[in-house]
Design a protein around this motif. Sequence first.
Motif, PDB file in Angstrom:
ATOM      1  N   TRP A  67      62.580 -47.122 107.215  1.00  0.00           N
ATOM      2  CA  TRP A  67      61.182 -46.698 107.289  1.00  0.00           C
ATOM      3  C   TRP A  67      61.031 -45.282 107.852  1.00  0.00           C
ATOM      4  O   TRP A  67      60.196 -44.508 107.367  1.00  0.00           O
ATOM      5  CB  TRP A  67      60.370 -47.670 108.138  1.00  0.00           C
ATOM      6  CG  TRP A  67      59.858 -48.868 107.411  1.00  0.00           C
ATOM      7  CD1 TRP A  67      60.197 -50.171 107.626  1.00  0.00           C
ATOM      8  CD2 TRP A  67      58.932 -48.889 106.322  1.00  0.00           C
ATOM      9  NE1 TRP A  67      59.536 -51.003 106.756  1.00  0.00           N
ATOM     10  CE2 TRP A  67      58.740 -50.236 105.939  1.00  0.00           C
ATOM     11  CE3 TRP A  67      58.232 -47.903 105.628  1.00  0.00           C
ATOM     12  CZ2 TRP A  67      57.890 -50.620 104.911  1.00  0.00           C
ATOM     13  CZ3 TRP A  67      57.371 -48.283 104.594  1.00  0.00           C
ATOM     14  CH2 TRP A  67      57.209 -49.623 104.248  1.00  0.00           C
ATOM     15  N   SER A  96      64.096 -50.574 111.897  1.00  0.00           N
ATOM     16  CA  SER A  96      64.098 -49.120 111.697  1.00  0.00           C
ATOM     17  C   SER A  96      64.056 -48.359 113.011  1.00  0.00           C
ATOM     18  O   SER A  96      64.353 -47.160 113.041  1.00  0.00           O
ATOM     19  CB  SER A  96      62.911 -48.704 110.826  1.00  0.00           C
ATOM     20  OG  SER A  96      63.065 -49.182 109.506  1.00  0.00           O
ATOM     21  N   VAL A 109      53.093 -49.725 109.614  1.00  0.00           N
ATOM     22  CA  VAL A 109      53.822 -50.663 108.758  1.00  0.00           C
ATOM     23  C   VAL A 109      53.473 -52.092 109.159  1.00  0.00           C
ATOM     24  O   VAL A 109      53.224 -52.959 108.313  1.00  0.00           O
ATOM     25  CB  VAL A 109      55.349 -50.431 108.876  1.00  0.00           C
ATOM     26  CG1 VAL A 109      56.113 -51.512 108.121  1.00  0.00           C
ATOM     27  CG2 VAL A 109      55.719 -49.049 108.337  1.00  0.00           C
ATOM     28  N   LEU A 139      55.581 -46.778 112.529  1.00  0.00           N
ATOM     29  CA  LEU A 139      56.005 -48.172 112.395  1.00  0.00           C
ATOM     30  C   LEU A 139      54.880 -49.140 112.738  1.00  0.00           C
ATOM     31  O   LEU A 139      54.827 -50.254 112.206  1.00  0.00           O
ATOM     32  CB  LEU A 139      57.226 -48.431 113.271  1.00  0.00           C
ATOM     33  CG  LEU A 139      58.496 -47.686 112.842  1.00  0.00           C
ATOM     34  CD1 LEU A 139      59.653 -47.996 113.770  1.00  0.00           C
ATOM     35  CD2 LEU A 139      58.871 -48.015 111.400  1.00  0.00           C
ATOM     36  N   SER A 175      54.203 -46.319  99.749  1.00  0.00           N
ATOM     37  CA  SER A 175      54.431 -47.507 100.566  1.00  0.00           C
ATOM     38  C   SER A 175      53.990 -47.336 102.014  1.00  0.00           C
ATOM     39  O   SER A 175      53.531 -48.299 102.631  1.00  0.00           O
ATOM     40  CB  SER A 175      55.918 -47.892 100.537  1.00  0.00           C
ATOM     41  OG  SER A 175      56.724 -46.774 100.862  1.00  0.00           O
ATOM     42  N   MET A 176      54.113 -46.134 102.576  1.00  0.00           N
ATOM     43  CA  MET A 176      53.712 -45.929 103.967  1.00  0.00           C
ATOM     44  C   MET A 176      52.371 -45.215 104.030  1.00  0.00           C
ATOM     45  O   MET A 176      52.105 -44.305 103.243  1.00  0.00           O
ATOM     46  CB  MET A 176      54.762 -45.126 104.734  1.00  0.00           C
ATOM     47  CG  MET A 176      54.364 -44.812 106.176  1.00  0.00           C
ATOM     48  SD  MET A 176      55.657 -44.033 107.157  1.00  0.00           S
ATOM     49  CE  MET A 176      56.560 -45.482 107.694  1.00  0.00           C
ATOM     50  N   GLU A 184      60.880 -43.120 104.363  1.00  0.00           N
ATOM     51  CA  GLU A 184      59.435 -43.018 104.109  1.00  0.00           C
ATOM     52  C   GLU A 184      58.751 -41.983 105.004  1.00  0.00           C
ATOM     53  O   GLU A 184      57.998 -41.134 104.519  1.00  0.00           O
ATOM     54  CB  GLU A 184      58.770 -44.383 104.294  1.00  0.00           C
ATOM     55  CG  GLU A 184      58.803 -45.270 103.062  1.00  0.00           C
ATOM     56  CD  GLU A 184      60.127 -45.982 102.894  1.00  0.00           C
ATOM     57  OE1 GLU A 184      60.311 -46.651 101.863  1.00  0.00           O
ATOM     58  OE2 GLU A 184      60.976 -45.867 103.796  1.00  0.00           O
ATOM     59  N   TRP A 185      58.976 -42.054 106.331  1.00  0.00           N
ATOM     60  CA  TRP A 185      58.226 -41.173 107.225  1.00  0.00           C
ATOM     61  C   TRP A 185      58.677 -39.723 107.116  1.00  0.00           C
ATOM     62  O   TRP A 185      57.865 -38.812 106.970  1.00  0.00           O
ATOM     63  CB  TRP A 185      58.332 -41.653 108.670  1.00  0.00           C
ATOM     64  CG  TRP A 185      57.615 -40.759 109.639  1.00  0.00           C
ATOM     65  CD1 TRP A 185      58.158 -40.010 110.627  1.00  0.00           C
ATOM     66  CD2 TRP A 185      56.203 -40.496 109.671  1.00  0.00           C
ATOM     67  NE1 TRP A 185      57.191 -39.297 111.293  1.00  0.00           N
ATOM     68  CE2 TRP A 185      55.973 -39.586 110.719  1.00  0.00           C
ATOM     69  CE3 TRP A 185      55.125 -40.943 108.918  1.00  0.00           C
ATOM     70  CZ2 TRP A 185      54.703 -39.126 111.035  1.00  0.00           C
ATOM     71  CZ3 TRP A 185      53.862 -40.480 109.238  1.00  0.00           C
ATOM     72  CH2 TRP A 185      53.657 -39.573 110.280  1.00  0.00           C
ATOM     73  N   ARG A 187      61.992 -57.186 107.980  1.00  0.00           N
ATOM     74  CA  ARG A 187      62.070 -55.708 107.952  1.00  0.00           C
ATOM     75  C   ARG A 187      60.768 -55.063 108.427  1.00  0.00           C
ATOM     76  O   ARG A 187      60.814 -54.071 109.167  1.00  0.00           O
ATOM     77  CB  ARG A 187      62.367 -55.251 106.515  1.00  0.00           C
ATOM     78  CG  ARG A 187      62.426 -53.734 106.326  1.00  0.00           C
ATOM     79  CD  ARG A 187      62.400 -53.388 104.841  1.00  0.00           C
ATOM     80  NE  ARG A 187      61.154 -53.819 104.202  1.00  0.00           N
ATOM     81  CZ  ARG A 187      60.999 -53.970 102.889  1.00  0.00           C
ATOM     82  NH1 ARG A 187      62.019 -53.739 102.070  1.00  0.00           N
ATOM     83  NH2 ARG A 187      59.829 -54.362 102.401  1.00  0.00           N
ATOM     84  N   ASP A 188      59.632 -55.611 108.030  1.00  0.00           N
ATOM     85  CA  ASP A 188      58.343 -54.951 108.259  1.00  0.00           C
ATOM     86  C   ASP A 188      57.576 -55.460 109.474  1.00  0.00           C
ATOM     87  O   ASP A 188      56.626 -54.817 109.915  1.00  0.00           O
ATOM     88  CB  ASP A 188      57.460 -55.100 107.021  1.00  0.00           C
ATOM     89  CG  ASP A 188      58.073 -54.436 105.793  1.00  0.00           C
ATOM     90  OD1 ASP A 188      59.044 -53.676 105.947  1.00  0.00           O
ATOM     91  OD2 ASP A 188      57.585 -54.708 104.680  1.00  0.00           O
TER      92      ASP A 188
END
Length: 469
Positions: free
Chosen positions: A281, A249, A307, A304, A208-209, A285-286, A399-400
Amino acid sequence: FYEIWTVCIAVHTLFNSTQHSSKHSQKTLKLAARTLISSHFWRMMPASSWQCWCVLSTVIIVLAQQANVADSKFVDVAVASDGVAGADAVVQEEDEQQEQQPNPKTVAAATSSTTKKSTDSHSNVAQRQVDWVVANGGFVSQKLELRQLNEQDWKAYGLSPVTIADDVPSYGWFANSEILPQELLFSVPRDCILTSELPINQAGLSPSMECEVARNLHRELQSSSRNASHYQPYLKYIQETQPPGQLPSAWSAAGKAVVWSIVGGTSEANQHLPPMGPTDWIVYEWVHECAGDAHDEEEHYAALLTVQRALGGGGGGGLMIPLHDMLNHRNPPTQHDNDGHKSEDNTFISSLSQDSDEDVQVRSSRPIAAGEMLYTSYNLCHHCGKEKSKKYGTPEIFRDYGFVENYPQKWIFEDQQVEFTLDYSYGHLEDDTWTPLPDEPLQITSLSEGITEEDMDFFLDELKRLENL
């Protein structure tokens, strides 16, 4: 004698200062000196007021010194103040004897035929990005205008005004003349697109990232701080328009707690409402998937940004594309026009493959009227894919991307298998424009087969919980 001697010193100081000043300051200083020694001025002052002469002379000397200081800060030659314009009119006779200089405003306007430059420093940053892309082989249609958005723009195009701080600008592309379908709006050469430096099959662990895109962006941001990055104009624009802290995030612990109180639960495993993992995030993810540093805030900022801005698939295929990410998000209304056709985005983008050497092109997808804003969709776009269209709605955009989109909104509740849109009622549609009726009840359009009694109880319980927050 003392009065005359003091005035002579002041006049000498003024003319001496003009030798080390810009043309604008020279005009202003010479104007002051001329006024001082003119017969009109002498008639205005009492001949015996030597105190006035001394004070005036002191003021003139300070004026000369301050003019030199001001010259050192005079950077943008395209900015001319009204005061200087007034001085120009008085000393016009002297100026006509000097070599004619080009009008800096005319020079600035001729620098680019694609956008209107503003004297505002924010607009200069945006324009430098455009000029950089064009200088590297890119293209921007002369039918486009880039400008900073105002409140009327947000309202006119059904966009959600994103207010972060008074000094953080937002931009939009506008048509300055009629654009036909399939017209090339702008193209961005691959040399200007920031992506992973590794092949896709080696570019990170996260589905996803964009791990390696984020690492490369972090390196370039560090180089940019030393004015050593090839992507300098693009990165300066990003930093000015998207400072740290936009996404949940990156919020403080207190801010994240507010988000979790809304979605309910304490983690993705037991949360009640979308979006899933609204603040995860960085921590998930990171740090865990990309093996990033848990404490490096500069790394987090770069992660970010990918993202928010990287287009394409996960695992290294992401592209950060200048100019294109100046397009704002808007989804067309759920209503249909009089011919039964649904409105759509007015732009679409070409292939986003990292392996391609071709320029990324953005074209018009339908006729665009003069004055209309160009926009794209962050979840229903041509390049988003069916998976994102099915599982990506208003909560996920929050969120993104860090904002709550205006209507129409799409809400997806996967556990309940319930999906619907919320939109204004509309008066009529004409030429892909519409008239929302905000005073009318919102229209709910179900995109699922139905709702069970159990699902209805869930929504009623959640409404009560939210009302009690």
